[in-house]
Design a protein around this motif. Structure first.
Motif, PDB file in Angstrom:
ATOM      1  N   ILE A 171       0.840  -1.203   0.000  1.00 60.46           N
ATOM      2  CA  ILE A 171       0.000   0.000   0.000  1.00 60.46           C
ATOM      3  C   ILE A 171       0.871   1.247   0.000  1.00 60.46           C
ATOM      4  CG2 ILE A 171      -1.629   1.355   1.380  1.00 60.46           C
ATOM      5  CD1 ILE A 171      -2.805  -1.344   2.325  1.00 60.46           C
ATOM      6  N   GLN A 172       1.925   1.243   0.812  1.00 57.90           N
ATOM      7  CA  GLN A 172       2.833   2.391   0.839  1.00 57.90           C
ATOM      8  C   GLN A 172       3.493   2.606  -0.516  1.00 57.90           C
ATOM      9  OE1 GLN A 172       5.013   1.179   4.666  1.00 57.90           O
ATOM     10  NE2 GLN A 172       5.206   3.392   4.614  1.00 57.90           N
ATOM     11  N   ALA A 173       3.962   1.514  -1.120  1.00 60.50           N
ATOM     12  CA  ALA A 173       4.647   1.628  -2.406  1.00 60.50           C
ATOM     13  C   ALA A 173       3.704   2.130  -3.489  1.00 60.50           C
ATOM     14  CB  ALA A 173       5.250   0.279  -2.801  1.00 60.50           C
ATOM     15  N   ARG A 174       2.474   1.588  -3.526  1.00 56.07           N
ATOM     16  CA  ARG A 174       1.515   2.019  -4.531  1.00 56.07           C
ATOM     17  C   ARG A 174       1.108   3.472  -4.314  1.00 56.07           C
ATOM     18  NH1 ARG A 174      -0.739  -3.158  -3.507  1.00 56.07           N
ATOM     19  NH2 ARG A 174      -2.515  -2.246  -2.406  1.00 56.07           N
ATOM     20  N   GLY A 175       0.947   3.858  -3.049  1.00 57.08           N
ATOM     21  CA  GLY A 175       0.589   5.238  -2.760  1.00 57.08           C
ATOM     22  C   GLY A 175       1.677   6.202  -3.179  1.00 57.08           C
ATOM     23  N   ALA A 176       2.944   5.855  -2.884  1.00 56.81           N
ATOM     24  CA  ALA A 176       4.059   6.707  -3.282  1.00 56.81           C
ATOM     25  C   ALA A 176       4.168   6.797  -4.800  1.00 56.81           C
ATOM     26  CB  ALA A 176       5.364   6.175  -2.684  1.00 56.81           C
ATOM     27  N   ALA A 177       3.954   5.658  -5.475  1.00 55.73           N
ATOM     28  CA  ALA A 177       4.019   5.656  -6.940  1.00 55.73           C
ATOM     29  C   ALA A 177       2.928   6.537  -7.540  1.00 55.73           C
ATOM     30  CB  ALA A 177       3.893   4.224  -7.467  1.00 55.73           C
ATOM     31  N   TRP A 178       1.736   6.487  -6.967  1.00 53.99           N
ATOM     32  CA  TRP A 178       0.635   7.321  -7.460  1.00 53.99           C
ATOM     33  C   TRP A 178       0.932   8.800  -7.251  1.00 53.99           C
ATOM     34  CZ3 TRP A 178      -2.951  10.469  -4.787  1.00 53.99           C
ATOM     35  CH2 TRP A 178      -4.012  10.926  -5.568  1.00 53.99           C
ATOM     36  N   LEU A 179       1.434   9.156  -6.058  1.00 56.34           N
ATOM     37  CA  LEU A 179       1.742  10.556  -5.764  1.00 56.34           C
ATOM     38  C   LEU A 179       2.843  11.082  -6.676  1.00 56.34           C
ATOM     39  CD1 LEU A 179       1.634  10.601  -1.860  1.00 56.34           C
ATOM     40  CD2 LEU A 179       0.064  11.765  -3.416  1.00 56.34           C
ATOM     41  N   ASN A 180       3.805  10.224  -7.019  1.00 57.23           N
ATOM     42  CA  ASN A 180       4.925  10.634  -7.873  1.00 57.23           C
ATOM     43  C   ASN A 180       4.618  10.519  -9.360  1.00 57.23           C
ATOM     44  OD1 ASN A 180       6.623  11.190  -5.671  1.00 57.23           O
ATOM     45  ND2 ASN A 180       7.232   9.043  -5.501  1.00 57.23           N
ATOM     46  N   GLY A 181       3.379  10.164  -9.703  1.00 54.80           N
ATOM     47  CA  GLY A 181       3.010  10.042 -11.107  1.00 54.80           C
ATOM     48  C   GLY A 181       3.610   8.838 -11.788  1.00 54.80           C
ATOM     49  N   GLU A 182       3.971   7.816 -11.004  1.00 53.85           N
ATOM     50  CA  GLU A 182       4.632   6.640 -11.571  1.00 53.85           C
ATOM     51  C   GLU A 182       3.646   5.523 -11.898  1.00 53.85           C
ATOM     52  OE1 GLU A 182       8.737   7.245  -8.937  1.00 53.85           O
ATOM     53  OE2 GLU A 182       7.210   5.789  -8.328  1.00 53.85           O
ATOM     54  N   ALA A 183       2.457   5.562 -11.335  1.00 57.89           N
ATOM     55  CA  ALA A 183       1.489   4.489 -11.548  1.00 57.89           C
ATOM     56  C   ALA A 183       0.136   5.077 -11.900  1.00 57.89           C
ATOM     57  CB  ALA A 183       1.372   3.609 -10.307  1.00 57.89           C
ATOM     58  N   GLY A 184      -0.583   4.386 -12.755  1.00 54.78           N
ATOM     59  CA  GLY A 184      -1.907   4.839 -13.154  1.00 54.78           C
ATOM     60  C   GLY A 184      -2.508   3.840 -14.113  1.00 54.78           C
ATOM     61  N   HIS A 185      -3.372   4.311 -15.001  1.00 52.50           N
ATOM     62  CA  HIS A 185      -4.034   3.446 -15.967  1.00 52.50           C
ATOM     63  C   HIS A 185      -3.983   4.076 -17.352  1.00 52.50           C
ATOM     64  CE1 HIS A 185      -5.584   1.801 -12.219  1.00 52.50           C
ATOM     65  NE2 HIS A 185      -5.887   0.702 -12.889  1.00 52.50           N
ATOM     66  N   VAL A 186      -3.805   3.253 -18.358  1.00 53.03           N
ATOM     67  CA  VAL A 186      -3.859   3.677 -19.757  1.00 53.03           C
ATOM     68  C   VAL A 186      -4.905   2.805 -20.440  1.00 53.03           C
ATOM     69  CG1 VAL A 186      -2.611   3.825 -21.937  1.00 53.03           C
ATOM     70  CG2 VAL A 186      -1.456   4.432 -19.800  1.00 53.03           C
ATOM     71  N   GLY A 187      -5.934   3.427 -20.986  1.00 55.92           N
ATOM     72  CA  GLY A 187      -7.009   2.660 -21.599  1.00 55.92           C
ATOM     73  C   GLY A 187      -7.701   1.731 -20.632  1.00 55.92           C
ATOM     74  N   GLY A 188      -7.737   2.121 -19.348  1.00 55.57           N
ATOM     75  CA  GLY A 188      -8.389   1.307 -18.337  1.00 55.57           C
ATOM     76  C   GLY A 188      -7.535   0.181 -17.792  1.00 55.57           C
ATOM     77  N   LEU A 189      -6.299   0.039 -18.293  1.00 56.16           N
ATOM     78  CA  LEU A 189      -5.417  -1.038 -17.856  1.00 56.16           C
ATOM     79  C   LEU A 189      -4.200  -0.459 -17.135  1.00 56.16           C
ATOM     80  CD1 LEU A 189      -5.604  -3.356 -20.991  1.00 56.16           C
ATOM     81  CD2 LEU A 189      -6.795  -3.630 -18.812  1.00 56.16           C
ATOM     82  N   PHE A 190      -3.624  -1.260 -16.241  1.00 55.04           N
ATOM     83  CA  PHE A 190      -2.595  -0.781 -15.324  1.00 55.04           C
ATOM     84  C   PHE A 190      -1.312  -0.393 -16.057  1.00 55.04           C
ATOM     85  CE2 PHE A 190       0.280  -1.283 -11.591  1.00 55.04           C
ATOM     86  CZ  PHE A 190      -0.395  -0.418 -10.739  1.00 55.04           C
ATOM     87  N   HIS A 191      -0.670   0.684 -15.554  1.00 54.48           N
ATOM     88  CA  HIS A 191       0.566   1.188 -16.159  1.00 54.48           C
ATOM     89  C   HIS A 191       1.494   1.687 -15.054  1.00 54.48           C
ATOM     90  CE1 HIS A 191       3.074   4.486 -17.889  1.00 54.48           C
ATOM     91  NE2 HIS A 191       3.216   3.616 -18.850  1.00 54.48           N
ATOM     92  N   ILE A 192       2.788   1.338 -15.162  1.00 55.71           N
ATOM     93  CA  ILE A 192       3.811   1.820 -14.226  1.00 55.71           C
ATOM     94  C   ILE A 192       4.969   2.376 -15.033  1.00 55.71           C
ATOM     95  CG2 ILE A 192       5.484   1.168 -12.444  1.00 55.71           C
ATOM     96  CD1 ILE A 192       3.652  -1.109 -11.645  1.00 55.71           C
ATOM     97  N   ALA A 193       5.486   3.529 -14.606  1.00 52.68           N
ATOM     98  CA  ALA A 193       6.701   4.107 -15.193  1.00 52.68           C
ATOM     99  C   ALA A 193       7.546   4.629 -14.044  1.00 52.68           C
ATOM    100  CB  ALA A 193       6.355   5.223 -16.171  1.00 52.68           C
ATOM    101  N   LYS A 194       8.514   3.845 -13.620  1.00 52.68           N
ATOM    102  CA  LYS A 194       9.289   4.165 -12.419  1.00 52.68           C
ATOM    103  C   LYS A 194      10.776   4.232 -12.756  1.00 52.68           C
ATOM    104  CE  LYS A 194       9.838   2.692  -7.586  1.00 52.68           C
ATOM    105  NZ  LYS A 194       9.309   3.951  -7.029  1.00 52.68           N
ATOM    106  N   GLU A 195      11.418   5.356 -12.415  1.00 55.65           N
ATOM    107  CA  GLU A 195      12.856   5.541 -12.609  1.00 55.65           C
ATOM    108  C   GLU A 195      13.476   5.937 -11.275  1.00 55.65           C
ATOM    109  OE1 GLU A 195      14.790   5.410 -15.398  1.00 55.65           O
ATOM    110  OE2 GLU A 195      13.374   5.397 -17.076  1.00 55.65           O
TER     111      GLU A 195
END
Length: 294
Positions: A79-103
């Motif tokens: 939950i912490q990792a997903r929350g941090a990824a969302w806040l940093n714009g690293e996780a979301g959805h494209v076309g309704g499907l899951f997407h991650i871009a983490k550097e």
């Protein structure tokens, strides 16, 4: 309808819980969080009240996780990792499907794009198509002989408490051919965080694995990341297609089956083809159909 439990300081509560679970020492936890002993204790008390179960016991002035605490830890970290990824714009959805871009500054990266299962049928990779066919023929039973033609290409996991445990590694699987026989032969019985990818990849596997466990179905992802190679564990770029299949062991418990094909033929939002092809061409497991890329 049951009352929904919520708390405005959820992430602060989780930070206190996961840090104390790691250190098992209140003073070190306070120092690491730049907090106070009273605050950490209050956070743990609130979490225990909300969950209705005790997370820690103190034995001879030493904190220890209870069984409930151990069961809760991995999900709290996720939950912490997903929350941090969302806040940093690293996780979301494209076309309704899951997407991650983490550097990360050290060069480690993780890109994932979930794709519709139907794309496998319109694609050229026969192994992935066979994975779906044999899964259907076996009705998800991992021990069924229908899986035999591709069994050497599979990696299988079982959920135990808070971790996923490796129970089988096929000799022709992407895992075995990437890491080599040493890891192939010593990975059985290991939890995902103790495999070569470590905690970083364990966190990224959690959401797809739990998604398939919940649906008992299939999931198809394209992934580009860095994974260690060789005895010295030097990170190298890897690009692959991954089909996850929800299966069952003979005792009817859930089995997570992973079928991975290293490939240049990926579509990941925000990731260039040059980055995808930074994986050495010798590691590609499927034919490159575009003549311009030969």
């Amino acid at each position: 309808m049951a009352e929904q439990k919520n708390h405005p300081l959820l992430f602060e509560l989780l930070r206190s819980f996961t840090t104390l679970a790691e250190t098992l020492n209140l003073s070190r936890t306070v120092e690491r969080l730049n907090s106070t002993r009273q605050t950490v204790r209050r956070h743990i008390n609130i979490l225990e009240e909300l969950k209705g179960e005790q997370l820690f016991v103190i034995v001879e002035r030493q904190y220890q996780l209870t069984d409930a605490g151990r069961r809760s830890l991995r999900e709290a970290e996720d939950i912490q990792a997903r929350g941090a990824a969302w806040l940093n714009g690293e996780a979301g959805h494209v076309g309704g499907l899951f997407h991650i871009a983490k550097e990360e500054p050290g060069g480690w990266c993780y890109y994932l794009q979930q794709h519709p299962i139907s794309e496998i049928w319109s694609g050229q990779n026969e192994l992935l198509k066979q994975g779906i066919r044999y899964w259907t023929e076996a009705e998800g039973r991992i021990a069924d002989k229908a899986f035999d033609p591709i069994r050497d290409n599979l990696m299988v996991f079982r959920k135990a408490a808070e971790d996923w445990i490796c129970t089988a590694v096929g000799s022709n699987s992407s895992y075995a051919t990437w890491y080599g026989w040493r890891w192939e032969s010593s990975s059985i019985g290991r939890a995902v965080p103790s495999l070569p990818g470590g905690d970083a990849h364990a966190v990224q596997l959690s959401q797809p694995f739990e998604d398939v466990r919940a649906t008992q179905g299939l999931r198809y992802d394209h992934v580009h990341t860095m994974m260690n190679r060789g005895e010295e564990g030097i990170p190298e770029p890897i690009s692959f297609k991954r089909l996850l299949l929800g299966c069952r062991y003979p005792d009817d418990s859930f089995a997570m089956v992973s079928l991975v094909v290293r490939s240049y033929d990926l579509q990941i939002e925000g990731l260039s083809q040059d980055r995808i092809e930074s994986m050495p061409k010798t590691e590609v497991m499927e034919e490159i159909s575009d003549p311009d890329r030969r």
